[in-house]
Design an enzyme around this catalytic site. Structure first.
Site, PDB file in Angstrom:
ATOM      1  N   LYS A   1      16.610  21.286 -12.364  1.00  0.00           N
ATOM      2  CA  LYS A   1      15.883  20.052 -12.624  1.00  0.00           C
ATOM      3  C   LYS A   1      16.695  18.980 -13.352  1.00  0.00           C
ATOM      4  O   LYS A   1      17.501  19.262 -14.221  1.00  0.00           O
ATOM      5  CB  LYS A   1      14.626  20.332 -13.465  1.00  0.00           C
ATOM      6  CG  LYS A   1      13.566  21.122 -12.772  1.00  0.00           C
ATOM      7  CD  LYS A   1      12.964  20.446 -11.546  1.00  0.00           C
ATOM      8  CE  LYS A   1      12.104  19.250 -11.885  1.00  0.00           C
ATOM      9  NZ  LYS A   1      10.837  19.649 -12.536  1.00  0.00           N
TER      10      LYS A   1
ATOM     11  N   HIS B   1       0.834  -1.221   0.000  1.00  0.00           N
ATOM     12  CA  HIS B   1       0.000   0.000   0.000  1.00  0.00           C
ATOM     13  C   HIS B   1       0.860   1.258   0.000  1.00  0.00           C
ATOM     14  O   HIS B   1       0.445   2.287   0.533  1.00  0.00           O
ATOM     15  CB  HIS B   1      -0.942   0.039   1.213  1.00  0.00           C
ATOM     16  CG  HIS B   1      -1.666  -1.249   1.468  1.00  0.00           C
ATOM     17  ND1 HIS B   1      -2.881  -1.559   0.900  1.00  0.00           N
ATOM     18  CD2 HIS B   1      -1.322  -2.336   2.215  1.00  0.00           C
ATOM     19  CE1 HIS B   1      -3.263  -2.755   1.292  1.00  0.00           C
ATOM     20  NE2 HIS B   1      -2.329  -3.259   2.087  1.00  0.00           N
TER      21      HIS B   1
ATOM     22  N   GLU C   1       9.236   8.088 -17.477  1.00  0.00           N
ATOM     23  CA  GLU C   1       7.853   8.559 -17.648  1.00  0.00           C
ATOM     24  C   GLU C   1       7.299   8.152 -19.009  1.00  0.00           C
ATOM     25  O   GLU C   1       6.139   7.758 -19.124  1.00  0.00           O
ATOM     26  CB  GLU C   1       7.805  10.082 -17.489  1.00  0.00           C
ATOM     27  CG  GLU C   1       8.032  10.505 -16.044  1.00  0.00           C
ATOM     28  CD  GLU C   1       8.250  12.009 -15.903  1.00  0.00           C
ATOM     29  OE1 GLU C   1       7.876  12.558 -14.869  1.00  0.00           O
ATOM     30  OE2 GLU C   1       8.816  12.633 -16.828  1.00  0.00           O
TER      31      GLU C   1
END
Ligand code: ARG
Length: 481
Positions: free
Chosen positions: A285, A158, A292
């Site tokens: 960044k 979970h 992705e």
């Protein structure tokens, strides 16, 4: 010779250009060129042996087809857009080369069994490539597993800290998922590896053909059983689309984890500069775009599976032109999957594992709570009772801002008299990991065993793929002799 459709005899008027454009499959089936000629070579050799066409004509057809293969290899084979498919292009070129005898090639076959045969041949090689790509990724994962048998990290359920595991165990979980994907592809390969050639349009043929011979020459395990099934069946395509989808699903889970792990919050890994991207506005960044995109492209791979299921749903027997639409989705999905597998291999092979961050993370979230309960069980307490005791201890820790390892013996005794000084050793995360010696568990003995099994499976598959590729190569060489 005027370039008309193979079927023009019955028609008074030529088909409209828009009809040709709409129905042509050339953009896709040129991918089948080589296999189309191999199929024709097997077919003509059979026609010759069964005395269905004169020997001299067969020999000229064989020579013509060989020339066509050379032209294809040299890139000089010209595809004529005014001919609707690759089968027509090959037949016209053959007749150009050898004259009217070329027209005897199509005896006892149809484009319906031809295309089904061509696509199976194309897919055999594509499947073997896919399996090799999966095994390459498995190889990268195995390397990490070998190096990180002692790298402890949180195991999650979970997405909550559950129990400590090693990075080896986590990587091996993916190794086994991908191993099943590879063997699923090979299972589908076996089911697909039967030859439809000679089923003709739908009902078989009146010529005394030898389907065993063509099947064998093309490297199939044998001929398909039923002619109508053979020309209407595309379940091998759907099955492979499913194999690809499931592999892509596994990749998407892995991609998702890598995205999380490379975030500031987790910091478990750092991706190599070569396989990340930056931001046009935020100078700091380093983005996990490859992961992705792998996660995102899973969508189109599964889309192809849905396309195949919808395409074939409710089709009456036997051949229908709808079936022409089977190639693009699967070819695209296999191509997407290959590139995702390749990039994922590179990503994991070059990432830096941050062991300290993993260990730091494992210390939080009471990840050794199950082990404290197990400790009480070793002292004679029933597990259910121990679960309750540890639950109270966790609640106490939350209130006091402590973790289980930092409770004093006195505090421990407040929860159970059975707790002694040896508890600290027992709940040390390293020991928690090493005690999980059950088969498939996270201890080093268990992961060593898993590694051995995984490597054996991987090596076995590598050998199967190599042998099959060599065998197919030998079939093509024999046909071209
Ligand atoms: N381009 C067709 C396909 O891919 C080849 C078979 C054509 N057969 C026919 N009856 N029109 O399915």
């Amino acid at each position: 010779m005027s370039k008309q459709a193979l079927w023009s005899g019955r028609f008074e008027e030529e088909m409209d250009n828009s009809t040709l454009e709409f129905t042509s499959s050339l953009d896709i089936d040129t991918m089948l060129s080589f296999y189309d000629v191999m199929g024709s070579l097997a077919h003509v050799r059979m026609l010759k042996k069964c005395n269905i066409i004169p020997s001299e004509d067969a020999d000229r057809i064989i020579e013509g087809l060989k020339t066509i293969v050379s032209e294809m290899e040299e890139g000089t084979f010209e595809i004529d857009d005014s001919l609707e498919d690759i089968h027509t292009n090959v037949e016209f070129r053959l007749t150009d080369l050898i004259g009217p005898a070329g027209g005897k090639l199509h005896t006892g076959r149809s484009r319906n069994d031809q295309v089904a045969t061509d696509f199976r041949m194309y897919l055999r090689t594509a499947v073997l490539d896919e399996v090799s790509m999966i095994d390459k990724l498995i190889d990268s994962l195995i390397t990490i597993a070998k190096d990180h048998g002692e790298t402890i990290m949180p195991g999650f359920t979970h997405m909550q800290h559950a129990q400590p595991v090693t990075l080896a165990q986590h990587m091996l979980a993916y190794v086994f998922k991908f191993s099943r994907d590879a063997s699923r592809f090979l299972d589908a390969f076996d089911r697909m590896n039967l030859c439809p050639l000679g089923s003709a349009a739908l009902a078989g043929t009146t010529y005394p053909i030898d389907r065993q011979m063509t099947a064998k020459a093309l490297g199939f395990d044998g001929p398909t059983e039923n002619s109508m099934d053979s020309v209407s069946d595309r379940d091998f395509v759907t099955e492979l689309a499913f194999c690809a989808s499931l592999t892509a699903n596994h990749l998407s889970s892995m991609a998702e984890e890598l995205v999380l792990w490379s975030s500031q919050e987790f910091g478990f890994i750092e991706m190599d500069d070569r396989y990340t991207t930056g931001s046009s506005i935020m100078p700091q960044k380093k983005n996990p775009d490859i992961a992705e995109l792998i996660r995102g492209r899973t969508g189109s791979v599964t889309g192809s599976l849905v396309t195949m299921l919808m395409l074939t749903k409710g089709l009456p027997l036997s051949y229908n032109r709808d079936l022409q639409e089977d190639k693009a989705p699967l070819m695209m999905s296999l191509e997407t999957l290959s590139s995702c597998l390749e990039m994922m291999s590179k990503l994991v092979a070059t990432m830096t594992v941050k062991k300290d961050r993993m260990l730091k993370s494992v210390k939080s979230g009471f990840i050794n709570a199950t082990d404290l309960a197990d400790y009480l069980v070793t002292k004679g307490m029933p597990f259910r009772e121990a679960h309750g005791v540890v639950g109270s201890a966790v609640r106490y820790c939350i209130e006091k801002g402590k973790d289980l390892d930092s409770l004093t013996l006195e505090e421990f005794k407040g929860f159970s008299d059975l707790i002694e000084n040896d508890v600290y050793q027992f709940i040390d995360v390293k020991n928690c990991v090493e005690r999980r010696i059950s088969m498939g568990g996270t201890s080093s003995t268990s992961t060593d065993y898993q590694l051995m099994t995984a490597i054996q499976g991987y090596m076995g598959r590598e050998e199967t793929v190599r042998q099959m590729n060599d065998f197919l190569e030998s079939c093509w060489n024999e046909l071209l002799e």
